[in-house]
Design a protein around this motif. Structure first.
Motif, short mmCIF file in Angstrom:
data_model
loop_
_atom_site.label_atom_id
_atom_site.label_comp_id
_atom_site.label_asym_id
_atom_site.label_seq_id
_atom_site.Cartn_x
_atom_site.Cartn_y
_atom_site.Cartn_z
N LEU A 192 0.83 -1.23 0.08
CA LEU A 192 0.05 0.17 0.16
C LEU A 192 0.83 1.44 -0.08
O LEU A 192 0.50 2.48 -0.86
N ILE A 193 2.01 1.09 0.95
CA ILE A 193 2.80 2.46 0.98
C ILE A 193 3.47 2.70 -0.35
O ILE A 193 3.50 3.81 -0.96
N VAL A 194 4.25 1.50 -0.87
CA VAL A 194 5.04 1.74 -1.95
C VAL A 194 4.22 2.07 -3.39
O VAL A 194 4.56 2.68 -4.12
N PHE A 195 2.94 1.31 -3.30
CA PHE A 195 1.95 1.67 -4.33
C PHE A 195 1.58 3.19 -4.28
O PHE A 195 1.35 3.88 -5.61
N LEU A 196 1.43 3.76 -3.37
CA LEU A 196 0.96 5.13 -3.04
C LEU A 196 2.04 6.09 -3.82
O LEU A 196 2.01 6.97 -4.34
N LEU A 197 3.17 5.45 -3.41
CA LEU A 197 4.45 6.48 -3.93
C LEU A 197 4.58 6.37 -5.32
O LEU A 197 4.58 7.48 -5.89
N ALA A 198 4.49 5.07 -5.72
CA ALA A 198 4.53 4.76 -7.17
C ALA A 198 3.44 5.62 -8.09
O ALA A 198 3.83 6.29 -8.91
N THR A 199 2.28 5.59 -7.48
CA THR A 199 1.20 6.47 -8.15
C THR A 199 1.44 7.80 -8.05
O THR A 199 1.15 8.56 -9.40
N LEU A 200 1.97 8.33 -7.04
CA LEU A 200 2.33 9.87 -7.17
C LEU A 200 3.45 10.14 -7.95
O LEU A 200 3.54 11.17 -8.73
N SER A 201 4.50 9.22 -8.10
CA SER A 201 5.51 9.51 -9.03
C SER A 201 4.74 9.51 -10.53
O SER A 201 5.30 10.08 -11.27
N PHE A 202 4.02 8.64 -10.67
CA PHE A 202 3.33 8.41 -12.14
C PHE A 202 2.73 9.67 -12.35
O PHE A 202 2.89 10.44 -13.45
#
Length: 278
Positions: A192-202
Motif C-alpha cells: 500500500l505504501i510503495v504503491f501510493l508512492l509509485a502512483t504519485l510518481s506516475f
C-alpha cells in the motif's frame, strides 16, 4: 506486457517489424523460458502462477527453457547486438532467482530488489532499445530512464503480493521471501505504501512530460485494482486465510488488465494514431 506497452508508448522511432519481433522475443520465448527454468528448480507442489495444481516437472522443462532462451537471443541478434546482449543479461538475472547455486529467493531484500529492477527498469530499457533504432546514448537519456524507474517502483510495491500465499511452501524449501519477512498483514501495508508512492510518481511524470488528461486517465484505469486490493485487505484483516491463491490471482489478473488497457490508451494518444484514423 504493461512494461512493453509503456516503453512502446514513449518510443519515437516506430517500426512495425521491430515492434512485432521484440514482442515475440520477450513474450513468446524469453519470459516463458524464465518461467520454465525457475519452475524446474522450484518444483512447486502448491498453486503457482495461473496453475492451481501444477504438474510435476521433468528434465524436459529445463531443456525447453534453454532452447527458448537460445532462440530468443538468436532472434534478438537480428535486431541488434545491443538488444541481444540485454536479452542475454536478463536471462541470467532471471535464472539467479531460483538456481540452487545463487537462489536469490532465499535472500528477501536482494531477491526483491533484483526482481523489481530487472522486470522493471531493465526490461523497459531493453524493450526501448529493441523497438527504437537509436544510439545507446539516446536510450540512456533521462526521458527513458525515469519512466523505467517508475516501472521498477511499481513492481517493488506489488512483487511481495505475489508471494503472500506461498509462505508455507517457501518456508518448507528453506526460501525466505520478502513477504515472509514482512508477514501477511505487513505485506499488504508495505504494498500500500510503495504503491501510493509509485502512483504519485506516475502522476508527476504524466503531468510534467505529457498532460493532465493522461494523469487523470491513469488514476481512473487503476481504480478497479485499488478497490479490489482494499476489499481484499479488509477481508485479510478479519481472516488471514483469505491471503490465498484465488485472491492473489484475482489481483494479478485485474491489475494486468487495467495496466495493459491504460498503456494501450496511452500509446494511442501519444502516437496520435486515434487522430490519424479520424
Amino acid at each position: 506486457m504493461p512494461v512493453f506497452l509503456f516503453a512502446l508508448a514513449i518510443s519515437g522511432n516506430l517500426s512495425e517489424t521491430r515492434i512485432i519481433l521484440v514482442f515475440i522475443i520477450l513474450h513468446v520465448l524469453i519470459y516463458p523460458a524464465s518461467n520454465a527454468y525457475n519452475s524446474y528448480f522450484d518444483k512447486d507442489k502448491g498453486s503457482i502462477g495461473l496453475l492451481r495444481k501444477p504438474p510435476p516437472v521433468s528434465i524436459g522443462l529445463y531443456y525447453t527453457s534453454i532452447i527458448f532462451d537460445f532462440l530468443g537471443i538468436a532472434l534478438a541478434w537480428i535486431i541488434s547486438m545491443e538488444f541481444a546482449v540485454l536479452v542475454f543479461i536478463y536471462g541470467l538475472a532471471s535464472k539467479a532467482y531460483s538456481h540452487p547455486g545463487i537462489r536469490l529467493k532465499k535472500r528477501p531484500w536482494a531477491g526483491w530488489f533484483v526482481a523489481g529492477f530487472f522486470q522493471g527498469l531493465f526490461t523497459f530499457f531493453m524493450t526501448y532499445v529493441g523497438i527504437n533504432d537509436f544510439s545507446l546514448e539516446i536510450s540512456l537519456s533521462w526521458k527513458v530512464i525515469f519512466p523505467g524507474l517508475l516501472t521498477s517502483l511499481f513492481l517493488w510495491g506489488s512483487y511481495p503480493m505475489t508471494q503472500v500465499y506461498q509462505h508455507e511452501e517457501d518456508s518448507e524449501r528453506g526460501d525466505k521471501t520478502l513477504s515472509i519477512v514482512l508477514g501477511i498483514k505487513g505485506t499488504f501495508i508495505f504494498t500500500l505504501i510503495v504503491f501510493l508512492l509509485a502512483t504519485l510518481s506516475f502522476e508527476y511524470y504524466f503531468i510534467t512530460y505529457h498532460s493532465k488528461e493522461i494523469a487523470v486517465a491513469f488514476l481512473l484505469f487503476m481504480l478497479p485494482t485499488v478497490l479490489f486490493f482494499m476489499i481484499w485487505f479488509f477481508r485479510v484483516n478479519r481472516n488471514e486465510e483469505k491471503a490465498n491463491f484465488s485472491w492473489t490471482m484475482g489481483l494479478n489478473f485485474l491489475s494486468a488488465i487495467c495496466l495493459n488497457a491504460f498503456f494501450i490508451y496511452f500509446f494511442l494518444k501519444s502516437s496520435h494514431l486515434l487522430q490519424l484514423n479520424m
